[in-house]
Each structure stands twice: as C-alpha cells, then as structure tokens.
Design a protein around this motif. Structure first.
Motif, PDB file in Angstrom:
ATOM      1  N   ILE A 180       0.818  -1.216   0.000  1.00 51.92           N
ATOM      2  CA  ILE A 180       0.000   0.000   0.000  1.00 51.92           C
ATOM      3  C   ILE A 180       0.852   1.267   0.000  1.00 51.92           C
ATOM      4  CG2 ILE A 180      -1.712   1.285   1.381  1.00 51.92           C
ATOM      5  CD1 ILE A 180      -2.899  -1.491   2.120  1.00 51.92           C
ATOM      6  N   GLU A 181       2.108   1.166   0.425  1.00 53.83           N
ATOM      7  CA  GLU A 181       3.005   2.325   0.320  1.00 53.83           C
ATOM      8  C   GLU A 181       3.126   2.786  -1.129  1.00 53.83           C
ATOM      9  OE1 GLU A 181       6.770   1.426   1.997  1.00 53.83           O
ATOM     10  OE2 GLU A 181       6.022   1.277   4.057  1.00 53.83           O
ATOM     11  N   THR A 182       3.091   1.830  -2.060  1.00 55.89           N
ATOM     12  CA  THR A 182       3.141   2.165  -3.491  1.00 55.89           C
ATOM     13  C   THR A 182       1.736   2.250  -4.078  1.00 55.89           C
ATOM     14  OG1 THR A 182       5.300   1.101  -3.764  1.00 55.89           O
ATOM     15  CG2 THR A 182       3.971   1.396  -5.751  1.00 55.89           C
ATOM     16  N   CYS A 183       0.919   1.229  -3.802  1.00 54.30           N
ATOM     17  CA  CYS A 183      -0.437   1.162  -4.364  1.00 54.30           C
ATOM     18  C   CYS A 183      -1.412   1.832  -3.402  1.00 54.30           C
ATOM     19  CB  CYS A 183      -0.824  -0.287  -4.624  1.00 54.30           C
ATOM     20  SG  CYS A 183       0.355  -1.181  -5.650  1.00 54.30           S
ATOM     21  N   VAL A 184      -1.276   3.137  -3.239  1.00 51.26           N
ATOM     22  CA  VAL A 184      -2.027   3.859  -2.204  1.00 51.26           C
ATOM     23  C   VAL A 184      -3.528   3.878  -2.465  1.00 51.26           C
ATOM     24  CG1 VAL A 184      -0.113   5.322  -1.456  1.00 51.26           C
ATOM     25  CG2 VAL A 184      -1.509   6.022  -3.409  1.00 51.26           C
ATOM     26  N   TRP A 185      -3.936   3.689  -3.728  1.00 54.41           N
ATOM     27  CA  TRP A 185      -5.365   3.714  -4.065  1.00 54.41           C
ATOM     28  C   TRP A 185      -5.910   2.320  -4.346  1.00 54.41           C
ATOM     29  CZ3 TRP A 185      -3.656   7.753  -8.163  1.00 54.41           C
ATOM     30  CH2 TRP A 185      -3.327   8.951  -7.526  1.00 54.41           C
ATOM     31  N   ASP A 186      -5.201   1.307  -3.915  1.00 53.95           N
ATOM     32  CA  ASP A 186      -5.613  -0.070  -4.182  1.00 53.95           C
ATOM     33  C   ASP A 186      -6.689  -0.486  -3.171  1.00 53.95           C
ATOM     34  OD1 ASP A 186      -5.922  -2.710  -4.758  1.00 53.95           O
ATOM     35  OD2 ASP A 186      -3.868  -3.310  -4.262  1.00 53.95           O
ATOM     36  N   VAL A 187      -7.937  -0.515  -3.618  1.00 56.26           N
ATOM     37  CA  VAL A 187      -9.073  -0.829  -2.745  1.00 56.26           C
ATOM     38  C   VAL A 187      -8.973  -2.249  -2.212  1.00 56.26           C
ATOM     39  CG1 VAL A 187     -11.579  -1.114  -2.643  1.00 56.26           C
ATOM     40  CG2 VAL A 187     -10.593   0.835  -3.867  1.00 56.26           C
ATOM     41  N   GLY A 188      -8.635  -3.192  -3.079  1.00 59.84           N
ATOM     42  CA  GLY A 188      -8.572  -4.597  -2.680  1.00 59.84           C
ATOM     43  C   GLY A 188      -7.568  -4.844  -1.562  1.00 59.84           C
ATOM     44  N   SER A 189      -6.377  -4.266  -1.683  1.00 61.68           N
ATOM     45  CA  SER A 189      -5.351  -4.453  -0.656  1.00 61.68           C
ATOM     46  C   SER A 189      -5.771  -3.835   0.676  1.00 61.68           C
ATOM     47  CB  SER A 189      -4.019  -3.843  -1.110  1.00 61.68           C
ATOM     48  OG  SER A 189      -3.483  -4.576  -2.190  1.00 61.68           O
ATOM     49  N   ARG A 190      -6.409  -2.676   0.607  1.00 55.77           N
ATOM     50  CA  ARG A 190      -6.870  -2.035   1.843  1.00 55.77           C
ATOM     51  C   ARG A 190      -7.994  -2.843   2.502  1.00 55.77           C
ATOM     52  NH1 ARG A 190      -5.092   2.972   3.248  1.00 55.77           N
ATOM     53  NH2 ARG A 190      -3.880   4.103   1.683  1.00 55.77           N
ATOM     54  N   GLU A 191      -8.883  -3.399   1.703  1.00 58.53           N
ATOM     55  CA  GLU A 191      -9.964  -4.216   2.266  1.00 58.53           C
ATOM     56  C   GLU A 191      -9.398  -5.460   2.951  1.00 58.53           C
ATOM     57  OE1 GLU A 191     -13.783  -3.140  -0.616  1.00 58.53           O
ATOM     58  OE2 GLU A 191     -12.501  -4.859  -1.107  1.00 58.53           O
ATOM     59  N   THR A 192      -8.406  -6.088   2.318  1.00 59.95           N
ATOM     60  CA  THR A 192      -7.790  -7.273   2.917  1.00 59.95           C
ATOM     61  C   THR A 192      -7.050  -6.908   4.197  1.00 59.95           C
ATOM     62  OG1 THR A 192      -7.505  -8.237   0.709  1.00 59.95           O
ATOM     63  CG2 THR A 192      -6.243  -9.223   2.502  1.00 59.95           C
ATOM     64  N   ARG A 193      -6.338  -5.784   4.170  1.00 62.76           N
ATOM     65  CA  ARG A 193      -5.619  -5.365   5.379  1.00 62.76           C
ATOM     66  C   ARG A 193      -6.602  -5.009   6.492  1.00 62.76           C
ATOM     67  NH1 ARG A 193      -1.249  -0.448   5.478  1.00 62.76           N
ATOM     68  NH2 ARG A 193      -3.134   0.788   5.200  1.00 62.76           N
ATOM     69  N   ALA A 194      -7.726  -4.399   6.136  1.00 65.45           N
ATOM     70  CA  ALA A 194      -8.741  -4.073   7.139  1.00 65.45           C
ATOM     71  C   ALA A 194      -9.247  -5.347   7.813  1.00 65.45           C
ATOM     72  CB  ALA A 194      -9.904  -3.325   6.495  1.00 65.45           C
ATOM     73  N   GLU A 195      -9.451  -6.404   7.015  1.00 68.40           N
ATOM     74  CA  GLU A 195      -9.905  -7.680   7.579  1.00 68.40           C
ATOM     75  C   GLU A 195      -8.835  -8.264   8.503  1.00 68.40           C
ATOM     76  OE1 GLU A 195     -12.371 -10.501   8.688  1.00 68.40           O
ATOM     77  OE2 GLU A 195     -12.943  -8.852   7.345  1.00 68.40           O
ATOM     78  N   CYS A 196      -7.572  -8.118   8.129  1.00 72.37           N
ATOM     79  CA  CYS A 196      -6.472  -8.550   9.003  1.00 72.37           C
ATOM     80  C   CYS A 196      -6.527  -7.824  10.338  1.00 72.37           C
ATOM     81  CB  CYS A 196      -5.117  -8.289   8.339  1.00 72.37           C
ATOM     82  SG  CYS A 196      -4.730  -9.345   6.945  1.00 72.37           S
ATOM     83  N   PHE A 197      -6.721  -6.503  10.272  1.00 76.12           N
ATOM     84  CA  PHE A 197      -6.769  -5.704  11.490  1.00 76.12           C
ATOM     85  C   PHE A 197      -7.949  -6.109  12.375  1.00 76.12           C
ATOM     86  CE2 PHE A 197      -4.441  -2.112   9.095  1.00 76.12           C
ATOM     87  CZ  PHE A 197      -3.219  -2.517   9.603  1.00 76.12           C
ATOM     88  N   ILE A 198      -9.086  -6.403  11.741  1.00 72.73           N
ATOM     89  CA  ILE A 198     -10.257  -6.836  12.512  1.00 72.73           C
ATOM     90  C   ILE A 198      -9.946  -8.129  13.260  1.00 72.73           C
ATOM     91  CG2 ILE A 198     -12.623  -7.730  12.326  1.00 72.73           C
ATOM     92  CD1 ILE A 198     -12.996  -5.759   9.947  1.00 72.73           C
ATOM     93  N   GLN A 199      -9.321  -9.077  12.545  1.00 68.95           N
ATOM     94  CA  GLN A 199      -8.968 -10.359  13.161  1.00 68.95           C
ATOM     95  C   GLN A 199      -7.927 -10.184  14.266  1.00 68.95           C
ATOM     96  OE1 GLN A 199     -10.545 -13.180  12.595  1.00 68.95           O
ATOM     97  NE2 GLN A 199     -11.816 -12.248  10.989  1.00 68.95           N
ATOM     98  N   MET A 200      -7.105  -9.161  14.138  1.00 68.45           N
ATOM     99  CA  MET A 200      -6.061  -8.884  15.138  1.00 68.45           C
ATOM    100  C   MET A 200      -6.589  -8.032  16.298  1.00 68.45           C
ATOM    101  SD  MET A 200      -3.139  -8.027  12.285  1.00 68.45           S
ATOM    102  CE  MET A 200      -1.955  -7.247  13.377  1.00 68.45           C
ATOM    103  N   GLY A 201      -7.841  -7.590  16.191  1.00 70.83           N
ATOM    104  CA  GLY A 201      -8.423  -6.758  17.240  1.00 70.83           C
ATOM    105  C   GLY A 201      -8.012  -5.305  17.179  1.00 70.83           C
ATOM    106  N   GLU A 202      -7.421  -4.886  16.047  1.00 70.75           N
ATOM    107  CA  GLU A 202      -6.986  -3.488  15.896  1.00 70.75           C
ATOM    108  C   GLU A 202      -8.041  -2.735  15.083  1.00 70.75           C
ATOM    109  OE1 GLU A 202      -2.915  -2.851  14.834  1.00 70.75           O
ATOM    110  OE2 GLU A 202      -2.263  -4.749  15.707  1.00 70.75           O
TER     111      GLU A 202
END
Length: 508
Positions: A180-202
């Motif tokens: 995401i540092e490079t692909c700052v507008w990549d919706v798919g990567s942000r959605e996947t990272r958001a799901e990671c954060f949810i699972q991590m409790g962040e």
C-alpha cells in the motif's frame, strides 16, 4: 489532497513539460480552429500561474471544441493531477494514448496511476510499451524502475494472499503495508488489510482502511456496512448509525444494511432516551432505560459496560450509594482507569460516609484526569469531610443519613431531643452529660435544616466551629435562634418540671 510542496513542484515542472511537448509535436496537424487554440493558450498561462480551476475551464472548452485534439486532453489531465483528481485524469490520459499511441509521457503517467490503483498488469503493460517507444533517458529510467517495482509488488501480493489464507494476519498485514506504500489507491489491498486488522483486534486501523476504501470506490456499500458493524461492536451507536445510513443512501434496498439499520436505530433511541432522562434528573427512570438497553443487546459486551457506567452515574446523582457503589465497582473492575466511574463511586462513598475510600478514588481519578476541576474539588471536599468526621458529625448526632430530607431530620430531632432532655435525668453527672448532648442535638437540627448551613457542612466546614468561621457570628446566630431555652439557667418557665433546670422548649 496535494501538499503545498508537491503543488509547487508540479507547477514548476508543468510549463517546461508543455514546452517540450510543443517542440516534439509542433509539426503535427491537430485540426483545431482558432477558438480551441485560444483556450489552450489561455489555459497554459493560467496553469503556469497556479490558477488551476480557471485553467481547467479553458481546457474543458478546448476538449469540447475539438475532441480529436490529444493535447487538450493531456493538458486537462495535467490540471486534474495537479488538483489531486487522479480518477478524472485517468480517462483523459487513456484518450490521449488512443489518439496518439506513441505519446510516451501520457503512457508513463497512466502507468503510474494504474500502479497506485493496484492495477498491476495494466501498469506493467504501459511501462513495457514506454520502454519500446523511443523514450527520453528520463522516461526510460522511470519506466524501468516502476516495472521492477510492479514485479516486486506482484510477488508480495501473492505472499500476502497466502498468509491471509493461512490466517497469518500479522504477516499478511505487514506485507500489505509495503504494497500500500506504493499502491495507495488499491481498494482490494486495503480491504484485505482491514480484515487482518479486525482479526487482530486493531479496530482503529481497520476503520482507517475502510474509510479510505469508501472514498476510493464511490458505490462501496460493503465498506459502510463493515464500518457500521465495527462501530457497533465498539459500543459507538451514533457512528454505527451514521455509517449504515451512508450504505442506505447508496442502495436503499440493501437488505443487510437495512436489517442492521433497524437494530442500531432501536438501540440508539433507547440510549438517547436514557440520556435525556439523566439530563432531566429523572435518575431512576434512566436506570430502568439503561437496563432495557442491556436486554436489547446482550451480545455486545461494550454496550452492557457503557450502560452500567451510566447507571453508576445516575445512581450516584440520585444519592443512592447502596446501589451505586456495587455497579460502579463492576465498571471499574473491567476498566480501572475510568475517571468518570471513579468520580461517581467517590461521590457515592461520600454519601455513604466512607471518606477514606472516596479519597482513594479521587486520587486515582486524578492520575488519569489531571486537569479535571471536579476531581480536585471532590478530593478536597472528601479530605475535609474525613477530618470533620473525626470531630462532630451532625448527621450522626441525629442518626440520619447524609441524603436525609428535612422532614426526616426534624422527626429524628424531636425523638432525640425528648430522649436527651436534661429534665429526664436526676443524677448530676448524667444531667451534665445530657445538657451537652442536648445542645449538640439542637445545633445539629439548626445546621441540617438550614440549606446554607447544611451546604457548608456538606463541603467539610462546620458552621458552629469558630475555627472554620470568621468570628463567632455563627455561634451567636445559634443562640439567637434558640432564645426559647438556656440549659444553664435556673428557675422560671414551664415545660420541664423538677430539678434545678427548667427549659422552655418548642419543637419546630
């Protein structure tokens, strides 16, 4: 949004770039009329002056005047980029390339935008075409570097997906950070990272990514629903309602959003009603309403915790320490640094005459709320009351609680005055003890039935103690108020019968 330094860099570069483009393609017949050329010339001047909105208007007119003029599209795309509107720039750059496939500057810029959007295959295709289209040395260097970066991101993305599938959420999130540092507008990567954060409790980080995706994709109902659900589980009913309403604005018939909306709206209505009751000082009703909140949503612990915190506050305000202290303690067991609950329990402790416990709570609250005036004043009051309790306590003298009403105080006074009337005692030592006790009872009644004097006493001051008052006017006031009796005078007066003392004594 483009920073000021970035804007200055863009505006410095733009006139020079446009001159180069004019020189490289000045022999091309753009089939434009004078009006289009006039708009282009004026747009260039305004662009060089940093007047982007005005420049954009002229380039709009140039595009409308000659839809086949690739330079009009390119210059408009340049303005869009300077304004931070990459979504609008991308179609214009594609149109430029359609009209002039060997325009390497436009293709390189489009490749960079596609890379930021996470469209890696398309971006790589553009970079490769630039490298095979007789680029300048600068364009060749940039295209080569971006192609290597795109290949690296492709590899990282595959690894991140594998880590996510294996439920290695921290590992996947770390790789997605790099992507995401490079692909700052990549919706798919942000959605996947958001799901990671949810699972991590962040949840805070998940909210940040989902808010970004809701802006990057205009019809992103999924993001708004996820945001609403996260806020709901955090116990934030207002933000949950706001986000689910955004989902329904995009799609009024969205079944999941509507079902969630109904649930949040019901809970929100109950909570707002409870808060309104607290504002109106209808504390018992507020407690009942918050108990209903816990029944409505028993599966989200945060709502139960929040409700108990407000019940603690309402009971403390209602001066019901026996009920307030256990509820406040339950809140503090789960959240020891909750300054609000510490203040409420401290107040309940004061009402229950547990001054040392009140001091402890106020001191703990002070650690987590340094500039809270209520904490400082409450701590000072609790210390005064503790000191006062070791001297003379008018509530204890009459045997009433600090929350007693005037009617209860007068009733207790009458009972105690009859019990300790000196005429009831024949033994000299007992009579002397009764005289002292009788005066204390009378003073207690005067202080506790006078709103001003009682307020002072409740703040830790003794209105009958010369040490805490200026002069002896309060004591004088007491004796003036009790002109009807003098326990140390003999003879005269009715109402007692027998002995060397006679009291003229009326019950108010």
């Amino acid at each position: 949004m483009v920073s000021m330094s970035s804007m200055q860099h863009i505006l410095t570069y733009i006139p020079y770039a446009l001159v180069l483009i004019d020189l490289r393609y000045e022999g091309v017949n753009c089939d434009t009329d004078g009006s289009v050329e006039s708009h282009l010339a004026m747009g260039k001047k305004l662009l060089a002056a940093g007047q982007l909105a005005d420049a954009l208007s002229h380039f709009h007119a140039a595009v409308d005047g000659d839809p086949q003029n690739y330079m009009s599209f390119y210059r408009r795309a340049t303005v869009y980029l300077a304004m931070g509107k990459s979504k609008s720039a991308l179609p214009d750059l594609s149109r430029v390339i359609e009209l002039k496939p060997d325009f390497t500057s436009a293709r390189l810029q489009r490749g960079n935008l596609l890379l930021k959007q996470g469209n890696l295959d398309e971006a790589e295709s553009d970079f490769k075409r630039v490298l095979h289209s007789n680029p300048t040395a600068q364009e060749q260097t940039e295209a080569h570097g971006q192609l290597i970066r795109a290949d690296e991101i492709q590899r990282l993305l595959a690894q991140a997906k594998a880590a996510f599938s294996a439920k290695d959420y921290p590992g996947a999130a770390a790789m997605l950070d790099t992507i995401i540092e490079t692909c700052v507008w990549d919706v798919g990567s942000r959605e996947t990272r958001a799901e990671c954060f949810i699972q991590m409790g962040e949840n805070g980080k998940a909210i940040s990514d989902l808010k970004a995706t809701s802006k990057l994709r205009s019809d992103n109902t999924k993001a708004f629903l996820q945001l609403s659900i996260i806020y709901y589980h955090l116990g934030d009913h207002e933000m949950s309602l706001t986000e689910v309403r955004e989902c329904l604005k995009l799609d009024p018939d969205h079944k999941q959003c509507y079902a969630h909306y109904k649930k949040v709206k019901k809970l929100n209505k109950q909570i707002m009603s409870a808060e309104s009751l607290i504002q109106d000082e209808r504390y018992e009703e507020a407690v009942s309403k918050y108990e209903a909140v816990m029944e409505t949503e028993p599966n989200v612990p945060q709502f139960s915790h929040n409700a108990k915190e407000r019940i603690c506050h309402a009971l403390a305000q209602a001066q019901l320490p026996g009920r307030a202290i256990p509820v406040c303690s339950e809140v503090l067991e789960a959240e020891p640094e909750n300054a609000g609950a510490l203040k409420d329990r401290a107040e309940a402790y004061i009402q229950d005459e547990q001054y040392e416990e009140a001091i402890g709570d106020y001191e703990e609250a002070e650690k987590h709320s340094e500039n809270d005036r209520q904490v400082k004043e409450g701590l000072e009051r609790a210390k005064k009351l503790l000191k006062q309790s070791k001297k003379r306590d008018y509530y204890k003298i009459l045997g009433v609680k600090r929350t007693a009403q005037k009617k209860e105080i007068i009733k207790a006074y009458r009972k105690m005055a009859q019990q300790w009337h000196p005429d009831n005692f024949m033994d000299a030592a007992d009579k002397k003890k009764a005289e002292k006790r009788f005066i204390d009872i009378a003073q207690a009644k005067e202080v506790l039935t006078d709103p001003e004097m009682r307020a002072k006493f409740d703040q830790g001051e003794d209105p009958m103690d010369p040490e805490t008052q200026q002069g002896a006017h309060q004591n004088q006031h007491f004796h003036q108020g009790f002109q009807g009796f003098n326990p140390f005078s003999s003879g005269g007066g009715g109402g007692g019968g027998g002995g060397p003392f006679s009291f003229k004594f009326g019950f108010n």
